[in-house]
Design a protein around this motif. Structure first.
Motif, PDB file in Angstrom:
ATOM      1  N   THR A  36       0.868  -1.185   0.000  1.00 18.57           N
ATOM      2  CA  THR A  36       0.000   0.000   0.000  1.00 18.57           C
ATOM      3  C   THR A  36       0.895   1.223   0.000  1.00 18.57           C
ATOM      4  OG1 THR A  36      -0.177  -0.051   2.422  1.00 18.57           O
ATOM      5  CG2 THR A  36      -1.903  -1.166   1.169  1.00 18.57           C
ATOM      6  N   ALA A  38       1.091   5.661  -0.825  1.00 21.09           N
ATOM      7  CA  ALA A  38       0.364   6.932  -0.978  1.00 21.09           C
ATOM      8  C   ALA A  38       1.228   7.954  -1.713  1.00 21.09           C
ATOM      9  CB  ALA A  38      -0.037   7.479   0.382  1.00 21.09           C
ATOM     10  N   PHE A 186      -9.335  -0.484   2.813  1.00 22.42           N
ATOM     11  CA  PHE A 186      -8.163  -1.216   3.292  1.00 22.42           C
ATOM     12  C   PHE A 186      -8.504  -2.671   3.608  1.00 22.42           C
ATOM     13  CE2 PHE A 186      -6.480   3.066   3.868  1.00 22.42           C
ATOM     14  CZ  PHE A 186      -5.152   2.898   3.470  1.00 22.42           C
ATOM     15  N   THR A 209      -1.016   3.849   4.894  1.00 19.98           N
ATOM     16  CA  THR A 209      -0.313   3.031   3.908  1.00 19.98           C
ATOM     17  C   THR A 209       1.087   2.692   4.423  1.00 19.98           C
ATOM     18  OG1 THR A 209       0.585   4.944   2.714  1.00 19.98           O
ATOM     19  CG2 THR A 209      -1.575   4.124   2.013  1.00 19.98           C
ATOM     20  N   GLN A 210       1.729   1.754   3.766  1.00 22.10           N
ATOM     21  CA  GLN A 210       3.058   1.321   4.211  1.00 22.10           C
ATOM     22  C   GLN A 210       4.144   2.335   3.871  1.00 22.10           C
ATOM     23  OE1 GLN A 210       2.534  -2.317   2.015  1.00 22.10           O
ATOM     24  NE2 GLN A 210       2.533  -3.567   3.864  1.00 22.10           N
TER      25      GLN A 210
END
Length: 222
Positions: A36, A38, A186, A209-210
């Protein structure tokens, strides 16, 4: 495995007066499968332009985009559309549902385009997952903004995309509705193990997010 690889990507537009405006300057990054991610930055920083290039909706002025190992830059518009249909899902800020179709019919479209004989039951189950099983026969005009976005989310996951691009998915929603949409996004993404690329100015959303990439004036900033 890399799901999205961007190398030295730049995009320049030529205005009516002949002047050139560069909105992205040599942007590079890589996203792994199932990650994930962004893309954040203020309005006008080039976020949506970058997303469009990554998804093959537009072509860069220079640089390269590899989507699931496929280099998009040499492809024709039809070839890029075929890659999108096979690998990519989209969620937009303004929902982009077809107004003459019900919620169920909107979600069935990508399944029917793939010739899925089970389109009806799969679309029904997706709408149940986003808590809209009582809205199957409603048209977009009969749905709230949050409900429309949840229909759009169900549609985005319908063709089991390898990568999902979400452009300001909560931008038109109030805080409570936005939170519900975020949670469902998610949750569905984790269940499907889809690579998620979020474009947002909302740092709280990006923090879920990661990893994130910050843009300012079309350039990556640390």
């Amino acid at each position: 495995m890399s799901m999205l690889k961007v190398e030295n990507l730049s995009k320049t537009f030529t205005g009516n007066d002949g002047r050139e405006l560069t909105v992205l300057h040599e942007v590079s990054f890589e996203i792994g499968a199932g990650e994930t991610f962004a893309i954040v930055g203020p309005s006008g920083s080039g976020k949506t332009t970058l997303l469009g290039l990554c998804a093959g909706l537009d072509q860069a002025s220079s640089g390269a985009v590899y989507l699931n190992g496929i280099q998009l830059d040499p492809l024709s518009e039809d070839e890029r559309a075929a890659v999108r249909n096979e690998h990519v899902g989209f969620i937009f800020q303004n929902f982009q549902l077809l107004p003459t179709l019900t919620a169920l019919e909107n979600v069935m479209i990508p399944l029917e385009l793939q010739g899925d004989p089970d389109a009806l039951s799969q679309a029904t189950e997706l709408l149940r997952r986003v808590e809209l099983n009582d809205r199957l026969d409603h048209y977009p005009s009969q749905l709230s903004g949050g409900e429309q976005q949840r229909v759009a989310m169900a549609r985005a996951f319908a063709n089991r995309p390898k990568i999902l691009f979400a452009d300001e998915p909560t931008g038109n929603l109030d805080e409570d509705t936005g939170q519900l949409v975020e949670d469902l996004l998610f949750q569905l993404n984790e269940e499907a193990n889809t690579t998620l690329v979020l474009v947002t100015h909302d740092l709280d959303l990006a923090a879920k997010t990661q990893r994130m990439l910050r843009l300012k004036g079309g350039k990556v900033v640390i």
